[in-house]
Scaffold this motif. Structure first.
Motif, PDB file in Angstrom:
ATOM      1  N   LEU A  24       1.976   1.486 -13.564  1.00  0.00           N
ATOM      2  CA  LEU A  24       2.377   0.341 -12.752  1.00  0.00           C
ATOM      3  C   LEU A  24       1.678  -0.919 -13.225  1.00  0.00           C
ATOM      4  CD1 LEU A  24       2.190   1.694  -9.084  1.00  0.00           C
ATOM      5  CD2 LEU A  24       4.234   1.194 -10.393  1.00  0.00           C
ATOM      6  N   VAL A  25       2.421  -1.991 -13.255  1.00  0.00           N
ATOM      7  CA  VAL A  25       1.839  -3.308 -13.494  1.00  0.00           C
ATOM      8  C   VAL A  25       2.228  -4.184 -12.310  1.00  0.00           C
ATOM      9  CG1 VAL A  25       1.763  -3.160 -16.020  1.00  0.00           C
ATOM     10  CG2 VAL A  25       3.826  -4.000 -14.903  1.00  0.00           C
ATOM     11  N   PRO A  83      -4.151  -5.752  -6.117  1.00  0.00           N
ATOM     12  CA  PRO A  83      -3.362  -4.517  -6.114  1.00  0.00           C
ATOM     13  C   PRO A  83      -3.821  -3.542  -7.201  1.00  0.00           C
ATOM     14  CG  PRO A  83      -1.918  -6.400  -5.859  1.00  0.00           C
ATOM     15  CD  PRO A  83      -3.289  -6.944  -6.160  1.00  0.00           C
ATOM     16  N   ARG A  84      -4.240  -4.047  -8.345  1.00  0.00           N
ATOM     17  CA  ARG A  84      -4.704  -3.197  -9.447  1.00  0.00           C
ATOM     18  C   ARG A  84      -5.949  -2.399  -9.037  1.00  0.00           C
ATOM     19  NH1 ARG A  84      -2.534  -0.886 -13.141  1.00  0.00           N
ATOM     20  NH2 ARG A  84      -4.064   0.451 -14.012  1.00  0.00           N
ATOM     21  N   ILE A  85      -6.917  -3.073  -8.460  1.00  0.00           N
ATOM     22  CA  ILE A  85      -8.146  -2.395  -8.024  1.00  0.00           C
ATOM     23  C   ILE A  85      -7.838  -1.398  -6.906  1.00  0.00           C
ATOM     24  CG2 ILE A  85     -10.392  -2.755  -6.896  1.00  0.00           C
ATOM     25  CD1 ILE A  85     -10.561  -5.405  -8.506  1.00  0.00           C
ATOM     26  N   TYR A  86      -6.964  -1.785  -6.002  1.00  0.00           N
ATOM     27  CA  TYR A  86      -6.579  -0.883  -4.911  1.00  0.00           C
ATOM     28  C   TYR A  86      -5.916   0.375  -5.477  1.00  0.00           C
ATOM     29  CZ  TYR A  86      -5.635   0.045   0.009  1.00  0.00           C
ATOM     30  OH  TYR A  86      -5.654   0.580   1.271  1.00  0.00           O
ATOM     31  N   LEU A  87      -5.060   0.187  -6.476  1.00  0.00           N
ATOM     32  CA  LEU A  87      -4.409   1.319  -7.143  1.00  0.00           C
ATOM     33  C   LEU A  87      -5.450   2.214  -7.808  1.00  0.00           C
ATOM     34  CD1 LEU A  87      -1.873   2.822  -8.170  1.00  0.00           C
ATOM     35  CD2 LEU A  87      -1.805   1.187 -10.073  1.00  0.00           C
ATOM     36  N   GLU A  88      -6.435   1.619  -8.460  1.00  0.00           N
ATOM     37  CA  GLU A  88      -7.503   2.399  -9.094  1.00  0.00           C
ATOM     38  C   GLU A  88      -8.232   3.252  -8.055  1.00  0.00           C
ATOM     39  OE1 GLU A  88      -7.857   2.613 -12.249  1.00  0.00           O
ATOM     40  OE2 GLU A  88      -7.123   0.756 -13.121  1.00  0.00           O
ATOM     41  N   LYS A  89      -8.507   2.660  -6.888  1.00  0.00           N
ATOM     42  CA  LYS A  89      -9.201   3.405  -5.836  1.00  0.00           C
ATOM     43  C   LYS A  89      -8.356   4.578  -5.328  1.00  0.00           C
ATOM     44  CE  LYS A  89     -12.167  -0.347  -4.257  1.00  0.00           C
ATOM     45  NZ  LYS A  89     -12.483  -1.285  -3.181  1.00  0.00           N
ATOM     46  N   ILE A  90      -7.057   4.363  -5.187  1.00  0.00           N
ATOM     47  CA  ILE A  90      -6.160   5.451  -4.773  1.00  0.00           C
ATOM     48  C   ILE A  90      -6.206   6.567  -5.807  1.00  0.00           C
ATOM     49  CG2 ILE A  90      -3.728   6.114  -4.484  1.00  0.00           C
ATOM     50  CD1 ILE A  90      -3.275   3.288  -3.265  1.00  0.00           C
ATOM     51  N   ARG A  91      -6.076   6.208  -7.078  1.00  0.00           N
ATOM     52  CA  ARG A  91      -6.075   7.208  -8.140  1.00  0.00           C
ATOM     53  C   ARG A  91      -7.385   7.992  -8.178  1.00  0.00           C
ATOM     54  NH1 ARG A  91      -3.170   3.596 -12.877  1.00  0.00           N
ATOM     55  NH2 ARG A  91      -1.028   4.152 -12.294  1.00  0.00           N
ATOM     56  N   ILE A  92      -8.492   7.298  -8.039  1.00  0.00           N
ATOM     57  CA  ILE A  92      -9.798   7.972  -8.092  1.00  0.00           C
ATOM     58  C   ILE A  92      -9.984   8.868  -6.867  1.00  0.00           C
ATOM     59  CG2 ILE A  92     -12.302   7.626  -8.101  1.00  0.00           C
ATOM     60  CD1 ILE A  92     -10.762   7.135 -10.843  1.00  0.00           C
ATOM     61  N   ASP A  93      -9.518   8.438  -5.708  1.00  0.00           N
ATOM     62  CA  ASP A  93      -9.582   9.305  -4.520  1.00  0.00           C
ATOM     63  C   ASP A  93      -8.763  10.578  -4.725  1.00  0.00           C
ATOM     64  OD1 ASP A  93     -11.293   7.631  -3.161  1.00  0.00           O
ATOM     65  OD2 ASP A  93      -9.730   6.722  -1.915  1.00  0.00           O
ATOM     66  N   ILE A 146       0.833  -1.205   0.000  1.00  0.00           N
ATOM     67  CA  ILE A 146       0.000   0.000   0.000  1.00  0.00           C
ATOM     68  C   ILE A 146       0.867   1.255   0.000  1.00  0.00           C
ATOM     69  CG2 ILE A 146      -1.658   1.343   1.375  1.00  0.00           C
ATOM     70  CD1 ILE A 146      -2.939  -1.401   2.137  1.00  0.00           C
ATOM     71  N   THR A 147       1.938   1.251   0.778  1.00  0.00           N
ATOM     72  CA  THR A 147       2.861   2.392   0.791  1.00  0.00           C
ATOM     73  C   THR A 147       3.466   2.598  -0.589  1.00  0.00           C
ATOM     74  OG1 THR A 147       3.373   1.998   3.116  1.00  0.00           O
ATOM     75  CG2 THR A 147       4.954   3.321   1.877  1.00  0.00           C
ATOM     76  N   PHE A 148       3.874   1.509  -1.230  1.00  0.00           N
ATOM     77  CA  PHE A 148       4.435   1.597  -2.577  1.00  0.00           C
ATOM     78  C   PHE A 148       3.405   2.176  -3.552  1.00  0.00           C
ATOM     79  CE2 PHE A 148       5.339  -0.194  -6.801  1.00  0.00           C
ATOM     80  CZ  PHE A 148       6.636   0.251  -6.982  1.00  0.00           C
ATOM     81  N   LEU A 149       2.161   1.707  -3.474  1.00  0.00           N
ATOM     82  CA  LEU A 149       1.104   2.199  -4.361  1.00  0.00           C
ATOM     83  C   LEU A 149       0.831   3.683  -4.122  1.00  0.00           C
ATOM     84  CD1 LEU A 149      -1.433  -0.787  -4.263  1.00  0.00           C
ATOM     85  CD2 LEU A 149       0.166  -0.192  -6.097  1.00  0.00           C
ATOM     86  N   LEU A 150       0.784   4.084  -2.869  1.00  0.00           N
ATOM     87  CA  LEU A 150       0.544   5.498  -2.550  1.00  0.00           C
ATOM     88  C   LEU A 150       1.677   6.393  -3.043  1.00  0.00           C
ATOM     89  CD1 LEU A 150      -0.965   5.157   1.022  1.00  0.00           C
ATOM     90  CD2 LEU A 150      -2.113   6.161  -0.962  1.00  0.00           C
ATOM     91  N   ASN A 151       2.890   5.888  -3.004  1.00  0.00           N
ATOM     92  CA  ASN A 151       4.048   6.684  -3.429  1.00  0.00           C
ATOM     93  C   ASN A 151       4.265   6.687  -4.932  1.00  0.00           C
ATOM     94  OD1 ASN A 151       4.702   7.493  -0.821  1.00  0.00           O
ATOM     95  ND2 ASN A 151       5.994   5.710  -0.475  1.00  0.00           N
ATOM     96  N   HIS A 152       3.649   5.737  -5.642  1.00  0.00           N
ATOM     97  CA  HIS A 152       3.909   5.603  -7.081  1.00  0.00           C
ATOM     98  C   HIS A 152       2.640   5.576  -7.932  1.00  0.00           C
ATOM     99  CE1 HIS A 152       7.580   4.063  -5.130  1.00  0.00           C
ATOM    100  NE2 HIS A 152       8.172   4.616  -6.167  1.00  0.00           N
ATOM    101  N   TYR A 153       1.514   6.020  -7.389  1.00  0.00           N
ATOM    102  CA  TYR A 153       0.245   5.928  -8.132  1.00  0.00           C
ATOM    103  C   TYR A 153       0.261   6.724  -9.436  1.00  0.00           C
ATOM    104  CZ  TYR A 153      -1.062  10.579  -6.450  1.00  0.00           C
ATOM    105  OH  TYR A 153      -1.088  11.917  -6.198  1.00  0.00           O
ATOM    106  N   ARG A 154       1.123   7.729  -9.551  1.00  0.00           N
ATOM    107  CA  ARG A 154       1.167   8.552 -10.762  1.00  0.00           C
ATOM    108  C   ARG A 154       1.862   7.833 -11.929  1.00  0.00           C
ATOM    109  NH1 ARG A 154       2.732  13.553  -7.198  1.00  0.00           N
ATOM    110  NH2 ARG A 154       0.726  14.610  -7.130  1.00  0.00           N
ATOM    111  N   HIS A 155       2.611   6.804 -11.601  1.00  0.00           N
ATOM    112  CA  HIS A 155       3.376   6.089 -12.624  1.00  0.00           C
ATOM    113  C   HIS A 155       2.556   4.957 -13.225  1.00  0.00           C
ATOM    114  CE1 HIS A 155       6.905   8.227 -11.194  1.00  0.00           C
ATOM    115  NE2 HIS A 155       6.577   7.854  -9.973  1.00  0.00           N
TER     116      HIS A 155
END
Length: 187
Positions: free
Chosen positions: A99-100, A127-137, A88-97
């Motif tokens: 990511l696969v 992880p993909r869906i979680y990343l989508e939720k971070i991006r949409i938030d 989750i920390t990695f996703l929060l820090n790299h959501y702009r990139h």
């Protein structure tokens, strides 16, 4: 410390079921290997006659058992919790990139398949869906608090395609980005 009142048979059932609810409440020690585990450990199950149960971590270690390297019972948080926090920390820090799953798994140091399975078990999302939720938030926050265009926000939060951005935004927020902005400004 709170001790539980379970019989040997009940504890045996908990380790056979790999029941996570009992992690930290008791430990399973195997006399033949001199290793102790959490009740949820997925390692091969020992013979019943070779098992002892302990309620206290210090007690099991004083008896000469060492911690299992797979379930790491000596760590207060399970390894899975630590892993999920790291992802989750990695996703929060790299959501702009872009990511696969392979990018995430390389960073974490495990196979993509295992990572996805553990992450879904613990969070209910891949992880993909979680990343989508971070991006949409993040996009929703920008829509509420900036004058950036939908297109600028789309790229800022890591989407490569506007159509995908609009589709995912609607799925998660039940509004298009424009509708969301209008709604949030009227409040």
């Amino acid at each position: 410390m709170c001790t539980i009142n379970l019989s040997f048979e009940e504890m045996w059932e908990k380790i056979i079921d790999c029941d996570r609810k009992y992690d930290g409440l008791f430990f399973t020690a195997v006399k033949t290997t001199k290793i102790y585990c959490r009740p949820s450990c997925r390692s091969r199950k020992p013979k019943k006659i070779n098992v002892e149960f302990y309620y206290d971590l210090n007690e099991v270690e004083k008896a000469g058992f060492r911690a299992c390297k797979r379930c790491q019972p000596e760590i207060v948080e399970s390894p899975k919790v630590v892993l999920i926090k790291s992802v989750i920390t990695f996703l929060l820090n790299h959501y702009r990139h872009k990511l696969v799953l392979n990018d995430i798994s390389k960073h974490i140091g495990m196979s993509p398949f295992y990572l996805e399975r553990i992450f879904k078990q613990e969070t209910g999302d891949t992880p993909r869906i979680y990343l989508e939720k971070i991006r949409i938030d993040k996009a929703a926050h920008l829509l509420k608090n900036t004058n950036q265009t939908n297109l600028e926000i789309c790229y800022e939060v890591g989407y490569q395609s506007t159509s995908n951005f609009y589709k995912v935004f609607r799925q998660i927020k039940n509004y298009s980005p424009t509708e969301y902005r209008i709604k949030s400004q009227s409040l």
